[in-house]
Design a protein around this motif. Structure first.
Motif, short mmCIF file in Angstrom:
data_model
loop_
_atom_site.label_atom_id
_atom_site.label_comp_id
_atom_site.label_asym_id
_atom_site.label_seq_id
_atom_site.Cartn_x
_atom_site.Cartn_y
_atom_site.Cartn_z
N ALA A 234 0.84 -1.20 0.00
CA ALA A 234 0.00 0.00 0.00
C ALA A 234 0.87 1.25 0.00
N SER A 235 1.95 1.22 0.79
CA SER A 235 2.78 2.41 0.92
C SER A 235 3.59 2.68 -0.33
N PHE A 236 4.18 1.64 -0.90
CA PHE A 236 5.15 1.87 -1.96
C PHE A 236 4.58 1.67 -3.36
N ASN A 237 3.66 0.75 -3.50
CA ASN A 237 3.20 0.43 -4.85
C ASN A 237 1.76 0.84 -5.12
N HIS A 238 1.03 1.24 -4.08
CA HIS A 238 -0.38 1.65 -4.24
C HIS A 238 -1.19 0.59 -4.98
N THR A 239 -1.04 -0.64 -4.58
CA THR A 239 -1.71 -1.70 -5.34
C THR A 239 -2.69 -2.52 -4.50
N VAL A 240 -2.92 -2.13 -3.25
CA VAL A 240 -3.84 -2.91 -2.41
C VAL A 240 -5.26 -2.41 -2.62
N ASP A 241 -6.14 -3.30 -3.04
CA ASP A 241 -7.54 -2.93 -3.20
C ASP A 241 -8.33 -3.61 -2.10
N VAL A 242 -8.69 -2.84 -1.09
CA VAL A 242 -9.30 -3.45 0.10
C VAL A 242 -10.70 -3.98 -0.22
N GLU A 243 -11.39 -3.33 -1.17
CA GLU A 243 -12.73 -3.83 -1.53
C GLU A 243 -12.62 -5.19 -2.20
N LEU A 244 -11.64 -5.30 -3.09
CA LEU A 244 -11.41 -6.59 -3.75
C LEU A 244 -11.13 -7.68 -2.72
N ALA A 245 -10.26 -7.35 -1.75
CA ALA A 245 -9.88 -8.32 -0.72
C ALA A 245 -11.10 -8.77 0.08
N LEU A 246 -11.97 -7.82 0.41
CA LEU A 246 -13.13 -8.18 1.23
C LEU A 246 -14.12 -9.06 0.47
N VAL A 247 -14.33 -8.73 -0.80
CA VAL A 247 -15.26 -9.55 -1.59
C VAL A 247 -14.71 -10.97 -1.72
N LEU A 248 -13.42 -11.07 -1.96
CA LEU A 248 -12.80 -12.39 -2.06
C LEU A 248 -12.93 -13.14 -0.75
N LEU A 249 -12.77 -12.40 0.35
CA LEU A 249 -12.85 -13.04 1.67
C LEU A 249 -14.22 -13.68 1.88
N VAL A 250 -15.26 -12.91 1.57
CA VAL A 250 -16.61 -13.43 1.75
C VAL A 250 -16.75 -14.76 1.01
N GLY A 251 -16.31 -14.75 -0.26
CA GLY A 251 -16.40 -15.98 -1.05
C GLY A 251 -15.58 -17.10 -0.46
N SER A 252 -14.36 -16.77 -0.04
CA SER A 252 -13.46 -17.85 0.39
C SER A 252 -13.89 -18.43 1.73
N VAL A 253 -14.46 -17.58 2.60
CA VAL A 253 -14.90 -18.11 3.89
C VAL A 253 -16.04 -19.10 3.70
N ILE A 254 -16.99 -18.72 2.84
CA ILE A 254 -18.11 -19.63 2.57
C ILE A 254 -17.59 -20.90 1.90
N GLY A 255 -16.71 -20.70 0.90
CA GLY A 255 -16.15 -21.84 0.19
C GLY A 255 -15.40 -22.77 1.12
N ALA A 256 -14.65 -22.18 2.06
CA ALA A 256 -13.84 -22.99 2.97
C ALA A 256 -14.73 -23.87 3.85
N GLN A 257 -15.86 -23.29 4.28
CA GLN A 257 -16.76 -24.08 5.13
C GLN A 257 -17.30 -25.29 4.38
N ILE A 258 -17.68 -25.04 3.14
CA ILE A 258 -18.19 -26.16 2.33
C ILE A 258 -17.06 -27.15 2.07
N GLY A 259 -15.87 -26.60 1.79
CA GLY A 259 -14.72 -27.45 1.49
C GLY A 259 -14.36 -28.36 2.65
N VAL A 260 -14.38 -27.82 3.87
CA VAL A 260 -14.05 -28.62 5.04
C VAL A 260 -15.03 -29.78 5.17
N ARG A 261 -16.31 -29.47 4.96
CA ARG A 261 -17.32 -30.53 5.09
C ARG A 261 -17.17 -31.56 3.98
#
Lengths: 304, 301
Positions: A234-261
């Protein structure tokens, strides 16, 4: 559609959640593996490689935070080992971020990320493929742990700075976890992966850490390394997109729960072959990008 | 009632879709449109409905410039004049309305701010690998450049005239400049991104509300999602007998707004703080998600 402020483009939100879900599903099913598919798939969606890798590191912070907390409470983290690795991880992450900045200035950042991915995915994919193939044939995982010690362990024991790690009940040179941490840090910065798929095998087979502290310790190290990488990117390259990260998180958390089962019910080795094939397919796609004549001989630089 | 409507409904629906009539506006008229309109449809067929529904659209959107005082002079109007890039931004459409004296053919040009564009040039290295081999620099190139006309530009005037008015790709990258060899590749890249276009059939003559001799044409410019914020300038040209001249202009402001603006400002001006915030949000979100699912997982055991 969701507009991503840093990527400067809009992407279908369902696609992103689905992508996070698939990757989370794989991670949930295999414990490790899947995270390294995220950046290449994001690149295929048209997100610049640098933004994809940096936001992915941010997403890993989120994804590992809860696991890390749980392991901390269960006291299954070797904090001493983790700290040594972390020193390396911080150094490696910082180095990696600067490296990306230099490569970006040279216009080679995308090429470098793609090339590193081809090598890593190729290695991991074929390793997984042959391992699960031999497991399917009933030979199990015996060979690996029997073959390694001779050369590697002797080299490992010859190294200086031997340290005692009471929780893991091992004595080993601090250089090994330090270098391992550095490698993972560099990879986190360049590829946006946690590095669990490298770290876990090395911790088990080379360091011979007890299984129950391996996952916790690697999560601990990955999370803090990615915290560092996120802030640095974020400081040096200005490349962190926090909205992108959060949307991916939502998907991955749900996916992980299904995956574990799903992982509890399905035969792991058969699925693992599928994962290996998937990894190799993504690798092939990226390799072709490097080898085939591109449709455009000019390209936007990405970023600003 | 139902059997009477059935045979005509598909026809009406097709007609509506074809001209994108907002159905909401028609529902306002209730009974009239529900019964009389379909019946009329069946009788008259699609060709008759087209102009009818176009006027219906014009009536529904008074925002499309229709100020009666200005109708008398040639000029260009655009709607909307402000485009905000919010979290749901996926591109935008700009509807233009051009008024020209009779006998003139309209051309509308949309231009974004000029910038220095540096592109990566790819070439084969080490025999097999395609990688960046250098840069191609275009000084002062508009980031967006779209032209719409009613007939092909070549039919309106010669290349020299068009180029002098800035109505061709050639006028953007002049042949003498060092990067002229890459003009074709640049145009292809920009066109694929939806930033550059030349659309000969983009403008169509619209029903003139006026009592005077002005000819009105309308068209829609499409801004892609990766349109950078800035001032877009629209200009109207009229062509007659191989000569063209300007007839007015309009401005559109593209700006980030809401969350997009906040995140972008924070990320670009307080980068370190933004990084810390991103981490904190991630940790909070991660712990929250873990907490939600752990509760459920334990319950399942």
């Amino acid at each position: 559609m969701i507009y991503l402020p840093i990527a400067g483009n809009s992407v279908s939100i369902l696609m992103l959640i689905g992508l996070g879900g698939v990757v989370g599903f794989l991670s949930g099913m295999f414990g490790v593996g899947g995270g390294f598919l995220m950046t290449p798939l994001l690149m295929m969606l048209g997100i610049p490689a640098t933004v994809a890798a940096a936001s992915d590191a941010n997403q890993i912070v989120a994804a590992s935070a809860s696991g890390c907390y749980a392991h901390l409470r269960a006291r299954t983290i070797d904090l001493r080992m983790g700290s040594v690795m972390l020193v390396g991880g911080l150094l490696g992450g910082t180095l990696g971020v600067r490296l990306i900045k230099i490569l970006h200035a040279l216009g080679q950042a995308d090429f470098a990320i793609t090339a590193v991915y081809v090598v890593m995915l190729g290695g991991v994919g074929s390793y997984m493929f042959f391992e699960s193939l031999s497991a399917l044939r009933g030979r199990g995982r015996v060979p690996k742990s029997k073959l390694r010690p001779s050369v590697h362990r002797r080299a490992a024991e010859a190294l200086p700075f031997v340290m005692e790690f009471p929780r893991s009940k091992i004595r080993v040179s601090a250089l090994i976890p330090f270098l391992l941490g550095t490698l993972v840090g560099v990879l986190a910065a360049i590829m946006g992966v946690g590095g669990g798929f490298i770290m876990v095998p090395i911790m088990i087979y080379l360091l011979r850490m007890p299984m129950h502290v391996v996952v916790g310790t690697s999560l601990f190290q990955i999370m803090l390394t990615c915290v560092n990488v996120t802030v640095q990117q974020a400081s040096f390259n200005h490349t962190v997109d926090v909205e992108l990260a959060l949307v991916l998180l939502v998907g991955s958390v749900i996916g992980a729960q299904i995956g574990v089962r799903a992982g509890r019910r399905l035969k792991a080795d058969q699925i693992k072959i599928l994962l290996a094939v998937l990894v190799l397919a993504v690798m092939t796609k990226m390799l072709l990008n490097l080898l085939l004549t591109p449709s455009h001989l000019l390209a936007f630089r990405g970023g600003h | 009632m139902v059997p009477r409507r059935k045979p005509v409904a598909p026809c009406a629906a097709r007609a509506f879709r074809a001209v994108r009539v907002p159905l909401g506006a028609l529902r306002h008229h209730g009974r009239l449109f529900r019964f009389v309109f379909p019946a009329f449809c069946a009788l008259a067929g699609v060709p008759v409905i087209l102009p009818l529904s176009l006027t219906a659209r014009a009536a529904e959107r008074p925002a499309v410039p229709a100020a009666t005082g200005e109708e008398a002079v040639p000029g260009l109007q655009v709607q909307p004049e402000h485009v905000s890039i919010g979290s749901d931004f996926g591109g935008a459409s700009l509807t233009v309305r051009a008024r020209l004296p009779e006998g003139f053919q309209p051309v509308v040009r949309l231009r974004g701010p000029g910038e220095r564009l540096v592109l990566k040039r790819k070439a084969k290295r080490a025999g097999i690998l395609w990688m960046t081999a250098g840069e191609v620099v275009f000084e002062d190139l508009p980031n967006i450049y779209q032209i719409m006309s009613a007939v092909p530009l070549a039919d309106l005037a010669g290349p020299r005239v068009l180029s002098d008015l800035g109505l061709s790709y050639e006028s953007l990258v002049t042949s003498g400049s060092p990067s002229a060899d890459w003009r074709g590749e640049l145009i292809r890249l920009k066109e694929q991104a939806g930033l550059f276009s030349i659309t000969p059939s983009g403008l169509s003559s619209a029903a003139s509300t006026a009592r005077e001799s002005l000819e009105v044409s309308t068209g829609v410019f499409r801004l892609p999602a990766l349109t950078p914020p800035g001032e877009l300038r629209l200009e109207l040209f009229g062509f007659r007998n191989g000569e063209g001249r300007g007839f007015g202009s309009a401005q559109v402001t593209v700006e980030r707004s809401g969350l997009t603006r906040t995140v972008w400002l924070l990320a670009s001006e307080h980068a370190f703080l933004y990084g810390c915030v991103a981490v904190l949000i991630a940790v909070a979100a991660g712990v929250l998600c873990g907490w939600i699912f752990q509760g459920r997982g334990v319950g399942g055991h």
